[in-house]
Design a protein around this motif. Structure first.
Motif, short mmCIF file in Angstrom:
data_model
loop_
_atom_site.label_atom_id
_atom_site.label_comp_id
_atom_site.label_asym_id
_atom_site.label_seq_id
_atom_site.Cartn_x
_atom_site.Cartn_y
_atom_site.Cartn_z
N ASN A 169 -5.06 -2.24 -1.49
CA ASN A 169 -6.45 -2.36 -2.20
C ASN A 169 -6.30 -3.12 -3.33
OD1 ASN A 169 -7.51 -0.37 -0.21
ND2 ASN A 169 -7.03 1.44 -1.62
N MET A 170 -5.29 -3.02 -4.18
CA MET A 170 -4.93 -3.94 -5.21
C MET A 170 -5.07 -5.44 -5.01
SD MET A 170 -2.98 -2.01 -8.19
CE MET A 170 -1.58 -1.35 -7.42
N ARG A 204 -6.40 10.61 -1.01
CA ARG A 204 -5.41 10.33 -2.04
C ARG A 204 -5.88 10.48 -3.40
NH1 ARG A 204 -4.43 4.32 -2.62
NH2 ARG A 204 -6.44 4.03 -2.16
N SER A 225 -5.24 3.53 -14.92
CA SER A 225 -5.85 2.12 -14.59
C SER A 225 -5.29 1.69 -13.19
CB SER A 225 -5.32 1.20 -15.71
OG SER A 225 -5.93 1.49 -16.93
N ILE A 226 -3.94 1.95 -12.99
CA ILE A 226 -3.50 1.47 -11.86
C ILE A 226 -3.95 2.28 -10.46
CG2 ILE A 226 -1.19 1.61 -10.63
CD1 ILE A 226 0.26 1.10 -13.01
N ARG A 249 3.83 -1.28 -9.08
CA ARG A 249 3.36 -0.58 -7.98
C ARG A 249 4.59 -0.67 -6.88
NH1 ARG A 249 2.86 4.23 -7.94
NH2 ARG A 249 1.63 4.84 -6.16
N LEU A 253 -4.05 -6.93 -12.71
CA LEU A 253 -3.83 -6.32 -11.56
C LEU A 253 -2.28 -6.88 -10.90
CD1 LEU A 253 -7.21 -6.78 -9.44
CD2 LEU A 253 -5.95 -4.59 -10.07
N VAL A 284 -0.96 1.44 0.72
CA VAL A 284 -2.54 1.78 1.01
C VAL A 284 -3.22 1.09 -0.43
CG1 VAL A 284 -4.58 3.04 0.96
CG2 VAL A 284 -2.67 3.38 2.72
N GLY A 285 -2.66 1.75 -1.50
CA GLY A 285 -2.98 1.67 -2.79
C GLY A 285 -2.74 0.19 -3.28
N ILE A 286 -1.61 -0.37 -2.70
CA ILE A 286 -1.03 -1.79 -3.15
C ILE A 286 -2.11 -2.90 -2.51
CG2 ILE A 286 0.42 -3.58 -2.94
CD1 ILE A 286 2.52 -1.40 -3.62
N MET A 329 -5.94 10.61 5.16
CA MET A 329 -6.04 11.21 4.18
C MET A 329 -6.64 10.84 2.70
SD MET A 329 -2.83 14.22 4.43
CE MET A 329 -1.43 13.20 4.16
N ALA A 378 -7.28 0.94 -9.95
CA ALA A 378 -7.24 -0.20 -9.08
C ALA A 378 -6.73 -0.12 -7.63
CB ALA A 378 -5.98 -1.22 -9.75
N GLU A 379 -5.95 0.89 -7.51
CA GLU A 379 -5.65 1.24 -6.08
C GLU A 379 -6.64 1.93 -5.18
OE1 GLU A 379 -0.75 2.08 -5.67
OE2 GLU A 379 -1.90 3.49 -7.13
N GLU A 380 -7.71 2.17 -6.16
CA GLU A 380 -8.92 2.82 -5.47
C GLU A 380 -8.63 4.23 -4.85
OE1 GLU A 380 -10.66 0.13 -2.89
OE2 GLU A 380 -10.93 -1.36 -4.45
N GLN A 414 -3.41 13.49 0.24
CA GLN A 414 -2.16 13.02 -0.08
C GLN A 414 -1.95 13.04 -1.75
OE1 GLN A 414 0.59 11.83 0.71
NE2 GLN A 414 1.16 10.56 -0.94
N TYR A 433 -0.05 -4.44 -12.48
CA TYR A 433 -0.18 -3.24 -11.66
C TYR A 433 0.62 -3.39 -10.44
CZ TYR A 433 -3.30 -1.47 -15.33
OH TYR A 433 -4.27 -1.21 -16.50
N GLU A 493 -0.17 12.79 -5.54
CA GLU A 493 0.88 11.81 -5.88
C GLU A 493 1.27 12.29 -7.54
OE1 GLU A 493 2.28 7.16 -6.42
OE2 GLU A 493 0.12 7.49 -5.42
N TYR A 513 0.87 5.81 1.53
CA TYR A 513 -0.17 5.85 0.79
C TYR A 513 -0.16 4.96 -0.54
CZ TYR A 513 -2.43 9.12 3.60
OH TYR A 513 -3.09 9.94 4.80
N LYS A 564 -16.01 3.09 -10.72
CA LYS A 564 -15.56 3.12 -9.31
C LYS A 564 -15.91 4.35 -8.33
CE LYS A 564 -12.90 -0.89 -9.71
NZ LYS A 564 -12.65 -1.85 -8.58
N ARG A 598 -2.42 3.62 -18.42
CA ARG A 598 -1.97 2.50 -17.60
C ARG A 598 -1.77 3.23 -16.15
NH1 ARG A 598 3.28 -1.09 -18.28
NH2 ARG A 598 4.11 1.02 -17.73
N GLN A 627 5.24 9.49 3.93
CA GLN A 627 3.92 9.55 3.58
C GLN A 627 3.71 8.82 2.31
OE1 GLN A 627 2.53 13.35 4.19
NE2 GLN A 627 0.67 13.24 2.99
#
Lengths: 316, 494
Positions: free
Chosen positions: B110-111, A35, A84-85, B151, B144, B106-108, A33, A88-90, A65, B147, A67, B103, A114, A81, B99
């Motif tokens: 990516n970081m 995000r 920004s996170i 996270r 990063l 997934v973000g972590i 899914m 960074a997590e895209e 998804q 972050y 959040e 996800y 991005k 912040r 879930q």
């Protein structure tokens, strides 16, 4: 005999198998899914909780998804912040309320670099280029209606006290502008005092109390924040001013509705935060899906007074 | 009644028991293995989170080491740490059941990937003489790291909540399982006990019934009721066999009893015949003894009679004629039946002789009102009775008395009543006389005359009846003997 035994065995087997099958959580959710992150200014504030409900319902309806992030008390650094996170997590999309738009320019730019779409709610970005869509109540209309209602309730010359979260909060500035525009044509009516409650009810009580002490001529109070409205009603009642001072605040949350019912305040301007949260999620998904959405979308708002408070209570 | 076989029921019970206990054991094992798996997943996830956090931070420590002292070992350590963190993230993602955690990881990831890219660029561009080129990269990488730690901490909180929830739910589930399984186990045991007792009762009750019945049969009691039909096939067969055996045994015993009765009667008859035969032989013997030279006596009596007739003594002649007639009667008819007339004639001769002997003291009357004078009867039956009357009844009176003989017809028989007015007898003496005991005690009679018992036996045997002779007597009142001569003996007697 054997038939009976067989039936008993089967029943027992079913019972036992059922007993053996505990409600183990299996990862049955979709793992592909989109995000979408919602960074709210006050994630536990009732109006933002309403927005969260709308956002989560949209996530469920459209299948992304969601959040829910944010600060506790309009902490802009915390909000940026978190954004920004998220970058960074895209994440696939970011939704936020940039209370002070300029503060968010950098992170919005990063997101844009991005390729992450940003949707603003309630307060718009400093530049439409930095966001993909803006969803908000029409604060011009809210401010205009709020001023007119205040005037009608006072029924004459208004000596107005204004209380904002912060004086640089964009949507509240819009409301204030509408008030100022409205009283330009009214002889004798004027804004006699300004105050900031910083979205903190305790601070707001102190500010409002001081305002009333210093300006006893105030007969109308124009509040653009919703955090401390019920407390302002408590102060008015405490000073015996609830009948002589007309106060119209923001947001039909439970405490404010109770203050209206108690006659401590005249009313509040209700914004449909649920709708705002739902639209933001829906628009984010549609943008990610390549669909075109409105650049600016206004949500519903209305004045809530003792006359129609029951209707609001039924809906909420 | 529907019959079932023990041979089928017992295996069914055993099979049901095995299945139930197997299912129960499977459920317990299944439940416990699930719990173990859940605990294992929880522990693995917790371990993976620790590995992720440690891996990320260790990678940055290794990166710092490398920047300060670039060597292959530090670079290797960095790569291992980053690899460890990436593997931990992948593991968490793979096993994630929430879930939001999935996800977030997934973000972590990516970081982590972006941080690794920047870090590798830092390593690539590292120049110990100037850090200016990599400073901005270092700053970005550190951001990063911050972050990622934030996270990871946030996701760890979610994970901890999930683990707590899982532990709580697992514990509750185990409790529920135990609370369910214990009553279920009790229920299963009670059910098995119930069926076992039921089967045992269905086996024991018939055994008790059958063994009780068999015991009574063994004790010879054939009057016991039949064993009721049994629900179990085997016992039903045994019961039917026993019932059949009892029935056949009853029939057999009844037959044996009948045969035994027949044999007893036969034996009795044979004994009777033997006794009669014996009596006859005795009689013959006595007659033979009495006929030591009967023809000589007879011829001598004829000679005496002619002399007496020549001498004109007619009384002697008559006496000798009477005696000679008796002798001839005895000699000629002892083994044959004679008519009532002939027997009465012989009795008259005997009476004449006795009258001559005792004179007027002794009187005789014969009343004959019968039209059945040709009625056949055994020889020498009346004379012995009259002789008994004289010898036993009148002898105590010095042979003074009267003897009456009446013959009269009735429907089916002719009665000959012989009455004397002698001393009479007590009932016990009558019994003795009828049974022959009296004669046995009287030796003189035994050797010289045919006894009462002999007469009775011969008459009964001749007419094939048991009531041919009856005796009535009282002390001082005389004795009456009545002979019942049946008219029919195969229809030829009259």
């Amino acid at each position: 005999m054997f038939r009976k035994s067989s039936i008993i065995c089967c029943l027992m087997a079913i019972l036992l198998i059922c007993s053996g099958c505990s409600p183990t959580q299996q990862s049955t959710f979709d793992k592909d899914m989109r995000r979408v992150v919602f960074v709210s200014p006050q994630k536990e504030l009732p109006v933002w909780v309403q927005a969260k409900s709308g956002f989560m319902d949209a996530a469920r309806d459209y299948g992304f998804q969601a959040e829910w992030l944010g600060s506790e008390d309009c902490d802009l650094d915390e909000m940026t912040r978190q954004i920004s996170i998220a970058i960074a997590e895209e994440v696939d999309a970011i939704i936020t309320c940039p209370l002070t738009p300029g503060v968010f320019d950098q992170v919005f730019s990063q997101a844009k670099e991005k390729g992450i779409p940003v949707i603003t709610v309630a307060v718009d970005a400093s530049s439409p280029e930095l966001r993909s869509a803006f969803i908000s109540p029409d604060y011009q209309e809210i401010g205009r209606n709020q001023a007119a209602a205040l005037h009608e309730a006072v029924g004459g010359v208004m000596k107005i006290g204004v209380i904002m979260s912060t004086i640089d909060s964009q949507n509240q500035i819009i409301q204030l502008n509408e008030l100022e525009r409205y009283i330009q044509d009214l002889d004798g009516s004027e804004i006699v005092a300004y105050g900031q409650d910083f979205a903190n009810p305790t601070t707001g009580m102190y500010v409002f109390s001081e305002m009333l002490e210093q300006h006893p001529e105030i007969n109308a109070v124009f509040v653009t924040s919703g955090d401390a409205v019920s407390n302002y009603g408590t102060i008015l009642a405490g000073k015996g001013l609830q009948d002589s001072v007309v106060l119209i605040g923001m947001d039909a949350v439970e405490e404010n509705i109770q203050a209206i019912l108690n006659g401590e305040i005249y009313g509040v301007m209700d914004q449909d935060y649920y709708q705002m949260g739902y639209y933001s999620g829906e628009f984010a998904f549609k943008i990610l899906s390549g669909e075109t959405v409105s650049d600016v979308t206004f949500c519903d708002s209305m004045l809530v007074t003792k006359e129609n408070v029951q209707q609001i209570m039924d809906v909420k | 009644m529907k019959q079932r076989s023990i041979q089928k029921q017992l295996p069914h019970l055993v099979l049901a028991t095995v299945i139930i206990m197997g299912v129960f054991a499977a459920a317990v094992v299944f439940g416990w293995s699930r719990s173990a798996r859940r605990y294992s997943v929880i522990v693995a996830q917790s371990s993976a989170f620790t590995q992720l956090s440690n891996g990320i931070n260790q990678a940055y420590v290794d990166l710092d080491c490398y920047i300060q002292n670039p060597d292959d070992a530090s670079l290797e350590k960095y790569n291992i740490s980053m690899q460890s963190a990436a593997e931990a993230a992948a593991e968490i993602k793979r096993d994630a059941q929430v879930q939001d955690i999935y996800y977030a990881i997934v973000g972590i990831e990516n970081m982590l990937s972006e941080a690794n890219r920047i870090n590798l660029e830092i390593i690539d561009r590292l120049d110990l003489n100037s850090f200016n080129d990599i400073y901005s990269l270092l700053s970005e990488s550190q951001t990063l790291l911050t972050y990622m730690n934030l996270r990871v901490a946030a996701v760890n909180t979610l994970q901890n909540e999930w683990m707590q929830q899982q532990l709580t739910s697992t514990t509750e589930w185990i409790q529920r399982l135990v609370f369910l399984l214990i009553p279920l186990l009790i229920l299963i045991l009670c059910t098995l006990l119930f069926f076992s007792l039921r089967i045992a009762r269905r086996i024991i009750l018939p055994i008790q019934q059958i063994s009780a019945q068999a015991n009574r049969l063994a004790a010879g009691d054939l009057s016991v009721e039949d064993i009721p039909d049994q629900s179990l096939l085997e016992f039903s067969m045994i019961a039917q066999s026993l019932n059949k055996m009892k029935s056949e045994l009853s029939v057999m015993i009844e037959k044996i009893r009948e045969q035994s009765n027949i044999a007893a009667r036969l034996h009795e008859t044979e004994l009777e015949n033997l006794r009669i035969s014996n009596d006859l032989k005795n009689t013959e013997l006595r007659i033979m003894q009495a006929q030591i030279n009967p023809h000589f006596l007879y011829n001598t009596l004829n000679s005496i009679g002619r002399l007496a007739y020549s001498a004109g003594d007619h009384q002697v002649v008559q006496l000798i004629e009477a005696l000679s007639d008796m002798l001839r009667y005895n000699l000629n008819h002892i083994e044959r039946s004679i008519t009532l007339r002939e027997e009465l004639e012989n009795l008259k001769n005997y009476m004449y002789i006795q009258k001559t002997r005792f004179g007027d003291k002794l009187t005789f009357q014969i009343q004959t009102n019968s039209r059945r004078m040709n009625l056949r009867m055994p020889c020498l039956t009346l004379q012995p009775i009259v002789e008994n009357a004289i010898v036993h009844g009148l002898s105590p009176y010095n042979y003074e008395g009267n003897i009456e003989v009446d013959v009269m017809d009735e429907d089916q028989w002719t009665l000959v009543r012989i009455h004397d007015d002698g001393v009479g007898m007590e009932p016990s003496d009558i019994e003795k006389m009828v049974s022959g005991a009296f004669e046995a005690s009287c030796q003189s009679v035994k050797h010289t005359s045919i006894g009462f018992c002999n007469v009775k036996t011969r008459l009964n045997s001749f007419f094939d009846k048991q009531d041919c002779v009856t005796v009535r007597s009282e002390l001082g009142e005389g004795t009456t003997v009545v002979l019942k001569l049946y008219c029919e003996k195969g229809g030829q007697n009259v």
